[in-house]
Scaffold this motif. Structure first.
Motif, PDB file in Angstrom:
ATOM      1  N   GLY A  95       0.848  -1.190   0.000  1.00 49.48           N
ATOM      2  CA  GLY A  95       0.000   0.000   0.000  1.00 49.48           C
ATOM      3  C   GLY A  95       0.880   1.236   0.000  1.00 49.48           C
ATOM      4  N   GLU A  96       0.741   2.049   1.058  1.00 45.06           N
ATOM      5  CA  GLU A  96       1.537   3.272   1.158  1.00 45.06           C
ATOM      6  C   GLU A  96       2.774   3.106   2.033  1.00 45.06           C
ATOM      7  N   HIS A  97       2.993   1.901   2.559  1.00 45.75           N
ATOM      8  CA  HIS A  97       4.103   1.663   3.481  1.00 45.75           C
ATOM      9  C   HIS A  97       5.276   0.993   2.768  1.00 45.75           C
ATOM     10  N   VAL A  98       6.445   1.596   2.910  1.00 45.69           N
ATOM     11  CA  VAL A  98       7.656   0.997   2.364  1.00 45.69           C
ATOM     12  C   VAL A  98       8.038  -0.171   3.264  1.00 45.69           C
ATOM     13  N   MET A  99       8.132  -1.355   2.655  1.00 50.68           N
ATOM     14  CA  MET A  99       8.474  -2.556   3.412  1.00 50.68           C
ATOM     15  C   MET A  99       9.968  -2.855   3.338  1.00 50.68           C
ATOM     16  N   ARG A 100      10.565  -2.646   2.169  1.00 47.64           N
ATOM     17  CA  ARG A 100      11.984  -2.940   1.948  1.00 47.64           C
ATOM     18  C   ARG A 100      12.539  -1.999   0.894  1.00 47.64           C
ATOM     19  N   THR A 101      13.805  -1.693   1.049  1.00 43.39           N
ATOM     20  CA  THR A 101      14.572  -1.009   0.019  1.00 43.39           C
ATOM     21  C   THR A 101      15.881  -1.767  -0.110  1.00 43.39           C
ATOM     22  N   ILE A 102      16.163  -2.238  -1.308  1.00 45.60           N
ATOM     23  CA  ILE A 102      17.369  -3.016  -1.556  1.00 45.60           C
ATOM     24  C   ILE A 102      18.178  -2.294  -2.627  1.00 45.60           C
ATOM     25  N   GLN A 103      19.465  -2.074  -2.360  1.00 43.43           N
ATOM     26  CA  GLN A 103      20.324  -1.365  -3.304  1.00 43.43           C
ATOM     27  C   GLN A 103      21.571  -2.183  -3.611  1.00 43.43           C
ATOM     28  N   ALA A 104      22.003  -2.088  -4.855  1.00 43.17           N
ATOM     29  CA  ALA A 104      23.259  -2.710  -5.274  1.00 43.17           C
ATOM     30  C   ALA A 104      23.757  -1.989  -6.517  1.00 43.17           C
ATOM     31  N   LYS A 105      25.037  -2.132  -6.788  1.00 40.47           N
ATOM     32  CA  LYS A 105      25.620  -1.495  -7.981  1.00 40.47           C
ATOM     33  C   LYS A 105      25.235  -2.207  -9.262  1.00 40.47           C
ATOM     34  N   THR A 106      25.028  -3.517  -9.178  1.00 40.32           N
ATOM     35  CA  THR A 106      24.749  -4.310 -10.377  1.00 40.32           C
ATOM     36  C   THR A 106      23.500  -5.153 -10.181  1.00 40.32           C
ATOM     37  N   VAL A 107      22.972  -5.641 -11.279  1.00 40.51           N
ATOM     38  CA  VAL A 107      21.838  -6.554 -11.222  1.00 40.51           C
ATOM     39  C   VAL A 107      22.255  -7.831 -10.504  1.00 40.51           C
ATOM     40  N   GLU A 108      23.471  -8.277 -10.767  1.00 33.70           N
ATOM     41  CA  GLU A 108      23.971  -9.485 -10.097  1.00 33.70           C
ATOM     42  C   GLU A 108      24.046  -9.263  -8.590  1.00 33.70           C
ATOM     43  N   GLY A 109      24.443  -8.071  -8.181  1.00 25.81           N
ATOM     44  CA  GLY A 109      24.478  -7.737  -6.758  1.00 25.81           C
ATOM     45  C   GLY A 109      23.096  -7.790  -6.135  1.00 25.81           C
ATOM     46  N   LEU A 110      22.090  -7.263  -6.846  1.00 24.61           N
ATOM     47  CA  LEU A 110      20.710  -7.354  -6.366  1.00 24.61           C
ATOM     48  C   LEU A 110      20.281  -8.809  -6.234  1.00 24.61           C
ATOM     49  N   ARG A 111      20.639  -9.588  -7.241  1.00 23.32           N
ATOM     50  CA  ARG A 111      20.275 -11.010  -7.221  1.00 23.32           C
ATOM     51  C   ARG A 111      20.865 -11.698  -5.997  1.00 23.32           C
ATOM     52  N   GLU A 112      22.123 -11.397  -5.694  1.00 22.24           N
ATOM     53  CA  GLU A 112      22.775 -12.004  -4.537  1.00 22.24           C
ATOM     54  C   GLU A 112      22.130 -11.542  -3.228  1.00 22.24           C
ATOM     55  N   LEU A 113      21.833 -10.257  -3.124  1.00 19.17           N
ATOM     56  CA  LEU A 113      21.187  -9.751  -1.911  1.00 19.17           C
ATOM     57  C   LEU A 113      19.809 -10.384  -1.715  1.00 19.17           C
ATOM     58  N   LEU A 114      19.080 -10.542  -2.794  1.00 18.91           N
ATOM     59  CA  LEU A 114      17.759 -11.161  -2.698  1.00 18.91           C
ATOM     60  C   LEU A 114      17.856 -12.632  -2.312  1.00 18.91           C
ATOM     61  N   ALA A 115      18.949 -13.270  -2.687  1.00 14.26           N
ATOM     62  CA  ALA A 115      19.131 -14.689  -2.362  1.00 14.26           C
ATOM     63  C   ALA A 115      19.577 -14.878  -0.906  1.00 14.26           C
ATOM     64  N   LEU A 116      20.178 -13.847  -0.310  1.00 11.31           N
ATOM     65  CA  LEU A 116      20.671 -13.939   1.068  1.00 11.31           C
ATOM     66  C   LEU A 116      19.541 -13.695   2.067  1.00 11.31           C
ATOM     67  N   GLY A 117      19.529 -14.461   3.092  1.00 10.67           N
ATOM     68  CA  GLY A 117      18.645 -14.194   4.230  1.00 10.67           C
ATOM     69  C   GLY A 117      17.192 -14.024   3.874  1.00 10.67           C
ATOM     70  N   ASP A 118      16.461 -13.599   4.866  1.00  8.08           N
ATOM     71  CA  ASP A 118      15.021 -13.422   4.725  1.00  8.08           C
ATOM     72  C   ASP A 118      14.720 -11.947   4.497  1.00  8.08           C
ATOM     73  N   LEU A 119      14.407 -11.611   3.255  1.00  7.22           N
ATOM     74  CA  LEU A 119      14.048 -10.220   2.925  1.00  7.22           C
ATOM     75  C   LEU A 119      12.542 -10.062   2.796  1.00  7.22           C
ATOM     76  N   SER A 120      11.790 -11.057   3.220  1.00  6.43           N
ATOM     77  CA  SER A 120      10.342 -10.965   3.082  1.00  6.43           C
ATOM     78  C   SER A 120       9.805  -9.871   3.995  1.00  6.43           C
ATOM     79  N   PRO A 121       8.694  -9.251   3.626  1.00  8.37           N
ATOM     80  CA  PRO A 121       8.138  -8.161   4.453  1.00  8.37           C
ATOM     81  C   PRO A 121       7.805  -8.614   5.865  1.00  8.37           C
ATOM     82  N   GLU A 122       7.481  -9.896   6.049  1.00 11.46           N
ATOM     83  CA  GLU A 122       7.102 -10.384   7.373  1.00 11.46           C
ATOM     84  C   GLU A 122       8.298 -10.324   8.336  1.00 11.46           C
ATOM     85  N   ALA A 123       9.518 -10.328   7.800  1.00 12.73           N
ATOM     86  CA  ALA A 123      10.717 -10.310   8.642  1.00 12.73           C
ATOM     87  C   ALA A 123      11.108  -8.894   9.064  1.00 12.73           C
ATOM     88  N   ALA A 124      10.418  -7.902   8.540  1.00 14.45           N
ATOM     89  CA  ALA A 124      10.774  -6.512   8.830  1.00 14.45           C
ATOM     90  C   ALA A 124      10.589  -6.171  10.296  1.00 14.45           C
TER      91      ALA A 124
END
Length: 124
Positions: A95-124
């Motif tokens: 909705g109007e609430h920011v749940m996560r912001t993920i930043q990386a220099k490359t697409v591969e970096g984003l892919r790796e960050l998304l693969a690490l740990g629990d980034l699901s909104p429920e873990a916030a």
């Protein structure tokens, strides 16, 4: 003449596939497709592919990653961030609430960050 404003990847990729198919047809049946016609199609496709904007492709890939990781009903948006706008950023909203912001220099970096740990909104 090539339309230099047309940098949408989908038509460019479709045109390139068509040019490759035309070249294949020419190679398999030289008398069926004229050499000049096949060569011109390949040259046009190559010229148009060089017009693809690297940032647009990186953003599209980042959006694809974000949507795959955070499906509906969450909203996923992407953008460039950082002082020099050299970082990719995925923003996940409920909705109007920011749940996560993920930043990386490359697409591969984003892919790796998304693969690490629990980034699901429920873990916030």
């Amino acid at each position: 003449m090539i339309n230099k404003t047309s940098t949408n990847p989908l038509p460019l990729i479709s045109d390139t596939i068509g040019a490759i198919k035309l070249l294949q047809l020419h190679l398999q049946h030289p008398s069926y497709v004229d050499t000049k016609q096949a060569s011109k199609a390949a040259d046009d496709a190559l010229q148009r592919l060089t017009l693809l904007d690297d940032k647009a492709l990186r953003l599209a890939e980042a959006l694809h990653l974000g949507i795959a990781r955070f499906p509906h009903p969450l909203s996923v948006s992407v953008g460039l961030s950082g002082r020099d706008l050299d970082m990719l950023q995925i923003t996940v909203m409920d909705g109007e609430h920011v749940m996560r912001t993920i930043q990386a220099k490359t697409v591969e970096g984003l892919r790796e960050l998304l693969a690490l740990g629990d980034l699901s909104p429920e873990a916030a």
